[in-house]
Design a protein around this motif. Structure first.
Motif, PDB file in Angstrom:
ATOM      1  N   ARG A 154       1.246  -3.714  -4.454  1.00 60.70           N
ATOM      2  CA  ARG A 154       0.355  -2.607  -4.082  1.00 60.70           C
ATOM      3  C   ARG A 154      -0.945  -2.616  -4.877  1.00 60.70           C
ATOM      4  O   ARG A 154      -1.715  -1.660  -4.835  1.00 60.70           O
ATOM      5  CB  ARG A 154       1.085  -1.281  -4.255  1.00 60.70           C
ATOM      6  N   ARG A 185      -3.743  -4.357  -4.453  1.00 63.10           N
ATOM      7  CA  ARG A 185      -4.938  -4.291  -3.591  1.00 63.10           C
ATOM      8  C   ARG A 185      -5.203  -2.859  -3.148  1.00 63.10           C
ATOM      9  O   ARG A 185      -6.334  -2.381  -3.205  1.00 63.10           O
ATOM     10  CB  ARG A 185      -4.788  -5.200  -2.384  1.00 63.10           C
ATOM     11  N   GLU A 186      -4.156  -2.162  -2.711  1.00 60.75           N
ATOM     12  CA  GLU A 186      -4.282  -0.756  -2.315  1.00 60.75           C
ATOM     13  C   GLU A 186      -4.761   0.088  -3.500  1.00 60.75           C
ATOM     14  O   GLU A 186      -5.649   0.938  -3.366  1.00 60.75           O
ATOM     15  CB  GLU A 186      -2.934  -0.245  -1.796  1.00 60.75           C
ATOM     16  N   GLU A 215      -8.489  -0.336  -4.129  1.00 58.28           N
ATOM     17  CA  GLU A 215      -9.300   0.398  -3.146  1.00 58.28           C
ATOM     18  C   GLU A 215      -9.343   1.885  -3.485  1.00 58.28           C
ATOM     19  O   GLU A 215     -10.403   2.512  -3.443  1.00 58.28           O
ATOM     20  CB  GLU A 215      -8.740   0.187  -1.742  1.00 58.28           C
ATOM     21  N   PHE A 227      -0.980   8.177  -3.896  1.00 52.78           N
ATOM     22  CA  PHE A 227      -0.544   6.826  -4.236  1.00 52.78           C
ATOM     23  C   PHE A 227       0.561   6.878  -5.291  1.00 52.78           C
ATOM     24  O   PHE A 227       1.599   6.228  -5.165  1.00 52.78           O
ATOM     25  CB  PHE A 227      -1.739   6.005  -4.731  1.00 52.78           C
ATOM     26  N   GLY A 273       3.603   4.152  -6.072  1.00 53.12           N
ATOM     27  CA  GLY A 273       2.696   3.033  -6.304  1.00 53.12           C
ATOM     28  C   GLY A 273       2.673   2.506  -7.734  1.00 53.12           C
ATOM     29  O   GLY A 273       2.147   1.428  -7.977  1.00 53.12           O
TER      30      GLY A 273
END
Length: 89
Positions: free
Chosen positions: A11, A13-14, A17, A76, A81
């Motif tokens: 996770r 990359r998420e 962002e 998140f 996350g």
């Protein structure tokens, strides 16, 4: 405020962002309440990060937690996350 986090490996990359949005919102849309906000990535463990945050006062900290960019970060975290999170003040 210093926050150390370990992000679930698939996770990252998420996370990046979401943190880009949080960083931009914190630095540019909080009317000067955020004096400093930066994120560094661990050179040896690419899913570990440290946040450095400085706020004008407690009111600015409280306001930060009501913003849309913070809400996305909280979602998140609440969705699993992170592997771990440690905060020091």
């Amino acid at each position: 405020l210093i926050v150390d986090v370990e992000v679930v490996a698939d996770r990252v990359r998420e996370f990046l962002e979401i943190m880009r949005e949080d960083w931009e919102g914190s630095r540019h849309h909080e009317n000067g309440g955020v004096l400093y906000f930066d994120i560094v990535r661990d050179a040896d463990a690419t899913n570990k990060f440290r946040f450095y945050e400085t706020y004008r006062n407690e009111t600015a900290v409280d306001f930060h937690t009501t913003t849309p960019h913070y809400a996305r970060w909280k979602q998140f975290v609440d969705a699993g996350g992170l592997v771990s999170k440690f905060k020091t003040t």
